[in-house]
Design a protein around this motif. Sequence first.
Motif, PDB file in Angstrom:
ATOM      1  N   ASN A  92     -12.251   1.585   5.870  1.00  0.00           N
ATOM      2  CA  ASN A  92     -10.986   1.193   5.246  1.00  0.00           C
ATOM      3  C   ASN A  92     -10.819  -0.319   5.313  1.00  0.00           C
ATOM      4  OD1 ASN A  92      -9.813   0.476   7.816  1.00  0.00           O
ATOM      5  ND2 ASN A  92      -9.658   2.676   8.221  1.00  0.00           N
ATOM      6  N   ARG A 149     -12.673   6.811  18.581  1.00  0.00           N
ATOM      7  CA  ARG A 149     -12.751   6.970  17.126  1.00  0.00           C
ATOM      8  C   ARG A 149     -13.405   5.736  16.543  1.00  0.00           C
ATOM      9  NH1 ARG A 149      -7.687   9.748  13.995  1.00  0.00           N
ATOM     10  NH2 ARG A 149      -8.207  11.877  14.567  1.00  0.00           N
ATOM     11  N   LEU A 150     -14.047   5.886  15.396  1.00  0.00           N
ATOM     12  CA  LEU A 150     -14.594   4.710  14.734  1.00  0.00           C
ATOM     13  C   LEU A 150     -13.425   3.974  14.094  1.00  0.00           C
ATOM     14  CD1 LEU A 150     -17.927   5.649  12.947  1.00  0.00           C
ATOM     15  CD2 LEU A 150     -17.542   4.767  15.254  1.00  0.00           C
ATOM     16  N   ALA A 184      -3.636   2.787  15.023  1.00  0.00           N
ATOM     17  CA  ALA A 184      -3.937   3.720  13.935  1.00  0.00           C
ATOM     18  C   ALA A 184      -3.569   3.102  12.589  1.00  0.00           C
ATOM     19  CB  ALA A 184      -3.163   5.028  14.130  1.00  0.00           C
ATOM     20  N   HIS A 185      -2.849   1.990  12.627  1.00  0.00           N
ATOM     21  CA  HIS A 185      -2.372   1.329  11.395  1.00  0.00           C
ATOM     22  C   HIS A 185      -2.901  -0.107  11.378  1.00  0.00           C
ATOM     23  CE1 HIS A 185       0.038   0.479   7.970  1.00  0.00           C
ATOM     24  NE2 HIS A 185       1.228   0.373   8.514  1.00  0.00           N
ATOM     25  N   ARG A 197     -10.252  -1.911  -1.208  1.00  0.00           N
ATOM     26  CA  ARG A 197     -10.086  -3.201  -0.503  1.00  0.00           C
ATOM     27  C   ARG A 197     -11.281  -3.446   0.415  1.00  0.00           C
ATOM     28  NH1 ARG A 197      -4.570  -1.582   2.235  1.00  0.00           N
ATOM     29  NH2 ARG A 197      -5.952   0.175   2.668  1.00  0.00           N
ATOM     30  N   LYS A 255     -15.212  15.827  20.142  1.00  0.00           N
ATOM     31  CA  LYS A 255     -13.772  16.149  20.256  1.00  0.00           C
ATOM     32  C   LYS A 255     -13.251  15.925  21.673  1.00  0.00           C
ATOM     33  CE  LYS A 255     -13.043  17.158  16.061  1.00  0.00           C
ATOM     34  NZ  LYS A 255     -12.390  16.073  15.289  1.00  0.00           N
ATOM     35  N   HIS A 269      -8.829   7.370   6.379  1.00  0.00           N
ATOM     36  CA  HIS A 269      -7.563   6.942   5.764  1.00  0.00           C
ATOM     37  C   HIS A 269      -6.786   8.178   5.346  1.00  0.00           C
ATOM     38  CE1 HIS A 269      -4.705   4.848   3.175  1.00  0.00           C
ATOM     39  NE2 HIS A 269      -5.070   3.767   3.824  1.00  0.00           N
ATOM     40  N   ARG A 270      -5.471   8.106   5.487  1.00  0.00           N
ATOM     41  CA  ARG A 270      -4.646   9.238   5.106  1.00  0.00           C
ATOM     42  C   ARG A 270      -4.767   9.546   3.614  1.00  0.00           C
ATOM     43  NH1 ARG A 270      -0.104  11.148   7.141  1.00  0.00           N
ATOM     44  NH2 ARG A 270      -1.324  11.374   9.028  1.00  0.00           N
ATOM     45  N   GLY A 300     -11.389   1.512  11.903  1.00  0.00           N
ATOM     46  CA  GLY A 300     -11.752   0.970  10.596  1.00  0.00           C
ATOM     47  C   GLY A 300     -12.339   2.011   9.677  1.00  0.00           C
ATOM     48  N   PHE A 301     -12.395   3.277  10.194  1.00  0.00           N
ATOM     49  CA  PHE A 301     -12.882   4.372   9.338  1.00  0.00           C
ATOM     50  C   PHE A 301     -11.776   5.391   9.120  1.00  0.00           C
ATOM     51  CE2 PHE A 301     -17.363   4.787   8.183  1.00  0.00           C
ATOM     52  CZ  PHE A 301     -17.861   3.611   8.712  1.00  0.00           C
ATOM     53  N   TYR A 328     -20.505  14.746   9.654  1.00  0.00           N
ATOM     54  CA  TYR A 328     -19.139  14.774  10.213  1.00  0.00           C
ATOM     55  C   TYR A 328     -18.221  13.873   9.382  1.00  0.00           C
ATOM     56  CZ  TYR A 328     -15.310  13.820  13.473  1.00  0.00           C
ATOM     57  OH  TYR A 328     -14.061  13.676  14.044  1.00  0.00           O
ATOM     58  N   HIS A 371       0.824  -1.227   0.000  1.00  0.00           N
ATOM     59  CA  HIS A 371       0.000   0.000   0.000  1.00  0.00           C
ATOM     60  C   HIS A 371       0.847   1.261   0.000  1.00  0.00           C
ATOM     61  CE1 HIS A 371      -3.970   1.988   0.998  1.00  0.00           C
ATOM     62  NE2 HIS A 371      -4.215   1.169   0.005  1.00  0.00           N
ATOM     63  N   ARG A 411       1.355  -8.325   4.352  1.00  0.00           N
ATOM     64  CA  ARG A 411       2.179  -7.147   4.057  1.00  0.00           C
ATOM     65  C   ARG A 411       3.657  -7.470   3.914  1.00  0.00           C
ATOM     66  NH1 ARG A 411       0.634  -1.914   4.362  1.00  0.00           N
ATOM     67  NH2 ARG A 411      -1.139  -2.822   3.298  1.00  0.00           N
TER      68      ARG A 411
HETATM   69  C1  SDX Z   1      -4.341   1.241   7.683  1.00  0.00           C
HETATM   70  O1  SDX Z   1      -1.364   4.369   5.227  1.00  0.00           O
HETATM   71  C2  SDX Z   1      -1.945   3.254   4.796  1.00  0.00           C
HETATM   72  O2  SDX Z   1      -2.009   2.986   3.639  1.00  0.00           O
HETATM   73  C3  SDX Z   1      -2.489   2.367   5.906  1.00  0.00           C
HETATM   74  C4  SDX Z   1      -3.216   1.114   5.460  1.00  0.00           C
HETATM   75  C5  SDX Z   1      -2.278   0.138   4.751  1.00  0.00           C
HETATM   76  O3  SDX Z   1      -2.779  -0.679   3.980  1.00  0.00           O
HETATM   77  O4  SDX Z   1      -1.060   0.153   5.073  1.00  0.00           O
HETATM   78  O5  SDX Z   1      -4.287   1.449   4.597  1.00  0.00           O
HETATM   79  C6  SDX Z   1      -3.774   0.333   6.648  1.00  0.00           C
HETATM   80  O6  SDX Z   1      -3.624   1.624   8.578  1.00  0.00           O
HETATM   81  C7  SDX Z   1      -5.755   1.710   7.532  1.00  0.00           C
HETATM   82  C8  SDX Z   1      -6.165   2.713   8.656  1.00  0.00           C
HETATM   83  C9  SDX Z   1      -6.506   1.901   9.911  1.00  0.00           C
HETATM   84  N1  SDX Z   1      -6.722   2.822  11.050  1.00  0.00           N
HETATM   85  C10 SDX Z   1      -7.938   3.028  11.539  1.00  0.00           C
HETATM   86  O7  SDX Z   1      -8.981   2.569  11.059  1.00  0.00           O
HETATM   87  C11 SDX Z   1      -7.946   3.876  12.811  1.00  0.00           C
HETATM   88  C12 SDX Z   1      -9.061   4.921  12.707  1.00  0.00           C
HETATM   89  N2  SDX Z   1      -8.673   5.892  11.686  1.00  0.00           N
HETATM   90  C13 SDX Z   1      -8.001   7.096  12.110  1.00  0.00           C
HETATM   91  O8  SDX Z   1      -7.187   6.982  13.216  1.00  0.00           O
HETATM   92  C14 SDX Z   1      -7.497   7.948  10.953  1.00  0.00           C
HETATM   93  O9  SDX Z   1      -8.495   8.004  10.038  1.00  0.00           O
HETATM   94  C15 SDX Z   1      -6.220   7.551  10.253  1.00  0.00           C
HETATM   95  C16 SDX Z   1      -5.084   7.379  11.201  1.00  0.00           C
HETATM   96  C17 SDX Z   1      -6.407   6.301   9.487  1.00  0.00           C
HETATM   97  C18 SDX Z   1      -5.870   8.679   9.255  1.00  0.00           C
HETATM   98  O10 SDX Z   1      -5.620   9.790  10.005  1.00  0.00           O
HETATM   99  P1  SDX Z   1      -5.190  11.175   9.303  1.00  0.00           P
HETATM  100  O11 SDX Z   1      -5.103  11.049   7.838  1.00  0.00           O
HETATM  101  O12 SDX Z   1      -3.992  11.695  10.022  1.00  0.00           O
HETATM  102  O13 SDX Z   1      -6.449  12.043   9.536  1.00  0.00           O
HETATM  103  P2  SDX Z   1      -6.666  12.894  10.834  1.00  0.00           P
HETATM  104  O14 SDX Z   1      -6.348  12.073  12.050  1.00  0.00           O
HETATM  105  O15 SDX Z   1      -5.982  14.194  10.652  1.00  0.00           O
HETATM  106  O16 SDX Z   1      -8.257  13.072  10.782  1.00  0.00           O
HETATM  107  C19 SDX Z   1      -8.835  14.087   9.987  1.00  0.00           C
HETATM  108  C20 SDX Z   1     -10.128  14.434  10.716  1.00  0.00           C
HETATM  109  C21 SDX Z   1      -9.898  14.780  12.178  1.00  0.00           C
HETATM  110  O17 SDX Z   1     -10.984  15.611  12.566  1.00  0.00           O
HETATM  111  P3  SDX Z   1     -10.755  17.260  12.506  1.00  0.00           P
HETATM  112  O18 SDX Z   1      -9.478  17.531  13.288  1.00  0.00           O
HETATM  113  O19 SDX Z   1     -10.657  17.591  11.047  1.00  0.00           O
HETATM  114  O20 SDX Z   1     -11.981  17.812  13.165  1.00  0.00           O
HETATM  115  O21 SDX Z   1     -10.976  13.273  10.713  1.00  0.00           O
HETATM  116  C22 SDX Z   1     -11.187  12.843  12.052  1.00  0.00           C
HETATM  117  C23 SDX Z   1     -10.084  13.465  12.882  1.00  0.00           C
HETATM  118  O22 SDX Z   1     -10.522  13.633  14.231  1.00  0.00           O
HETATM  119  N3  SDX Z   1     -11.102  11.384  12.022  1.00  0.00           N
HETATM  120  C24 SDX Z   1     -11.926  10.565  12.665  1.00  0.00           C
HETATM  121  C25 SDX Z   1     -11.519   9.273  12.309  1.00  0.00           C
HETATM  122  N4  SDX Z   1     -10.468   9.355  11.486  1.00  0.00           N
HETATM  123  C26 SDX Z   1     -10.213  10.662  11.315  1.00  0.00           C
HETATM  124  N5  SDX Z   1     -12.968  10.794  13.498  1.00  0.00           N
HETATM  125  C27 SDX Z   1     -13.619   9.693  13.977  1.00  0.00           C
HETATM  126  N6  SDX Z   1     -13.265   8.403  13.671  1.00  0.00           N
HETATM  127  C28 SDX Z   1     -12.238   8.167  12.848  1.00  0.00           C
HETATM  128  N7  SDX Z   1     -11.894   6.918  12.524  1.00  0.00           N
END
Ligand code: SDX
Length: 434
Positions: free
Chosen positions: A367, A306-307, A270-271, A321, A301, A312-313, A309-310, A358, A236, A394
């Motif tokens: 994701n 956090r949800l 987070a990953h 996927r 806030k 993605h960067r 599985g929701f 939101y 990825h 991976r």
């Molecule tokens: C993987 O990089 C990859 O490719 C990873 C991956 C791979 O195959 O290697 O795809 C695998 O790691 C998938 C991601 C799995 N992680 C999760 O499901 C954990 C929940 N997701 C979040 O922690 C978050 O979405 C991330 C870490 C995945 C991405 O974070 P970012 O890009 O740094 O985004 P951010 O934290 O800056 O969030 C942007 C906004 C924020 O709100 P505001 O400050 O704009 O008000 O979105 C909000 C965040 O608070 N937000 C969420 C959220 N994810 C982001 N709010 C609630 N629930 C969530 N899951």
Amino acid sequence: MSDSTKSGPAEVTLAAGDKNVVLPVQYPTLGAPCIDVARLPKETGCFTYDPGFTATASCKSAITYIDGDQGVLLYRGYPIEQLAEQSSFLEVAYLLMNGELPDRNEFAKFEHEVTHHTMMHERLKNFFQGFQYDAHPMAMLAATVASLSAFYHDTLDLEDPEQRRLAAIRLLAKMPTLAAAAYRYSIGWPIRFPRNNLDYVNRFLHMMFEVPSEPLEMNPVVAKALDLLFILHADHEQNASTSTVRLVGSTGANPYASVAAGITALWGPAHGGANEAVLKMLAEIGTPDKVDAAVARAKDKNDSFRLMGFGHRVYKNFDPRAKIIREMTHKVLGELGIDDPLLEVAMKLEEAALKDDYFVQRKLYPNVDFYSGIIYKALKIPTEMFTVMFAIGRTAGWVAHWLEQQVDPENKIGRPRQIYTGAATRDYVAIDRR
Ligand code: SDX
């Protein structure tokens, strides 16, 4: 997908005080052009600041391409949907490592070589004895993968392409063996030898679930589902764990240490740790009628919830996927005759979030980790092993990136800069004068 090779300026000009700095623009095969800022410190005395590297390309790579807006994922140019439908994990591993799909002879040779490197050294088995039974399997996996370098001195000369290739094969071959051993140790069952008459996925399932007292009945539905999950998790781009493998690899550390570092990076919730966290979240929510309260918490806030599985960067659309896994979840549970109430909670949660401003405004979609845990549970993989499963898939991407990095003429030791916010220079004060 925009083919940006031809469009756009060859350089950009940055007005830095009384100076105009001209910076070259680099164009990819697909995706966004990149401004090459290497000259910036010399020309302006300034660095760039980009915490989390949200806008920074760390390297050039020909392995995987993601279009986050379109929800596109290509492995060496092949759409993930086609590979999921028509390929196998081991063939995808060959593709990622070598750049092209193998012909029959190439694949047969590759499969034979991987099959004959699946065993672990008998002394390595003793390492598991040092762990408590309740040790997390990711701890055991990271430790034993790092220790492979202590057993395979014949693959530590990184100048030798054959040694690099063999190390990659060994990592791909042994990851399932070490993963299954960690699981067997944690439940007090004897560690099983890999069976060479089985294919990659069935061999892993056999090492995981075969009990000495009776032969294991292999289930093709389970094997096919697992093979597909490994394909979807194989690579990825420069995700946190792959970037970690590259950063460690850039110091000249051996491939086993580099991949072990990737395993520890993947562990974070987070990953890769998100799939384990998703199942715990769904179980905590419990029933569909509690979904709205969970969505409200995720938006609050003041609440760290956090949800999982929701979001993605990179994907600001559906993770392709997740779409494939979602369809597969219904198919696999149906074929196995499993009615998992958590699936209903997951579907209700997805529906509620996708309608909520939101999540819509922040482009937060399910994701890869959102549904995978439900399938792993159906395949009788214990929750603590979910991220280990992610690591097995991976490993194909990690070793492909490590191999690519080793021959990259632009590869140099990774060493980011910082914005220093500490004290300015000051003199030491003797303790009785403080
Ligand atoms: C993987 O990089 C990859 O490719 C990873 C991956 C791979 O195959 O290697 O795809 C695998 O790691 C998938 C991601 C799995 N992680 C999760 O499901 C954990 C929940 N997701 C979040 O922690 C978050 O979405 C991330 C870490 C995945 C991405 O974070 P970012 O890009 O740094 O985004 P951010 O934290 O800056 O969030 C942007 C906004 C924020 O709100 P505001 O400050 O704009 O008000 O979105 C909000 C965040 O608070 N937000 C969420 C959220 N994810 C982001 N709010 C609630 N629930 C969530 N899951």
